[in-house]
Design an enzyme around this catalytic site. Sequence first.
Site, short mmCIF file in Angstrom:
data_model
loop_
_atom_site.label_atom_id
_atom_site.label_comp_id
_atom_site.label_asym_id
_atom_site.label_seq_id
_atom_site.Cartn_x
_atom_site.Cartn_y
_atom_site.Cartn_z
N SER A 19 -0.49 -10.57 -0.30
CA SER A 19 1.22 -10.33 0.66
C SER A 19 1.41 -11.05 2.04
O SER A 19 0.20 -10.51 2.09
CB SER A 19 1.73 -9.43 0.80
OG SER A 19 2.80 -8.30 1.33
N TYR A 45 1.98 0.41 0.96
CA TYR A 45 1.73 -0.67 0.20
C TYR A 45 0.83 -1.81 1.08
O TYR A 45 0.03 -2.74 0.08
CB TYR A 45 3.41 -1.53 -0.04
CG TYR A 45 3.21 -2.54 -0.52
CD1 TYR A 45 3.48 -3.07 -1.63
CD2 TYR A 45 3.47 -3.92 0.49
CE1 TYR A 45 3.76 -4.18 -2.44
CE2 TYR A 45 3.64 -5.46 -0.09
CZ TYR A 45 4.02 -5.53 -1.49
OH TYR A 45 3.55 -6.69 -2.15
#
Length: 258
Positions: free
Chosen positions: A150, A163
């Site tokens: 990400s 996350y």
Amino acid sequence: MSSTARLAGKTALVTGGSRGIGRAISRRLAHEGALVAVHYGHDLTAAERTVKEIEADGGRAFAVHAELGVPGDADTLWSAFDRALAEQGADGGLDILVNNAGITVPRPLADVTEADYDRVFAINTKAPFFIIQRGLARLRDGGRIINISSVATRVAFPAIVSYTMTKAALDHLTLTLAQELGPRGITVNAVAPGYTETEINPTLAIPEIRRRYSEASTFNRLGQPTDIADVVAFVASDDARWVTGQWIDASGGAHLGV
């Protein structure tokens, strides 16, 4: 199927391959000629739809079920993969592993519970670790491991801290494995999406959030799942044989000025 069929004769496994970015990756790898195992955890309908879409395009695919984030998930996945691959009349080898499955805990540090933390790490970090570990005997020399990371790992993003931590751990695993598996000709890379339009992101229905996420990109738009799938297809191909241990930004230039 692509006339060039860069991945003809290859077998790929895409975790979380039935929806969103995973679905686009599954379809693109099949379009390039790979036989694709479309993994799903809960949504059989979505997996069957993706397989049918691939077959309608002239490709080959099959669904594989395994819930991730629970004890023994990697062994369950590989057992299901082996059975399904045998039904396809193919050998037990694997050429491309895409660790795409993941969940988000959209809470700042103060609101993250121990249960939240354990679940997001179990699915996003522990599962791919042991999927790779258990899968190395199946992965052919010259193969590809592609971890979906990400863009959040290169900027401060307090709203999804747990996350982001899982993806940062995956980034380091990518680097380490690239060195360890290099002698076998296996490349290991991470592809990092930014704000991407998928059906599992309900916040995109809020106009202000949608506008803000779009403006984060230098192209002033949200990413599409196919934008990510195209990068993954390149990394999976022989064209990327000299690229390993890399974190590839596929965010459309998100937060370049931050």
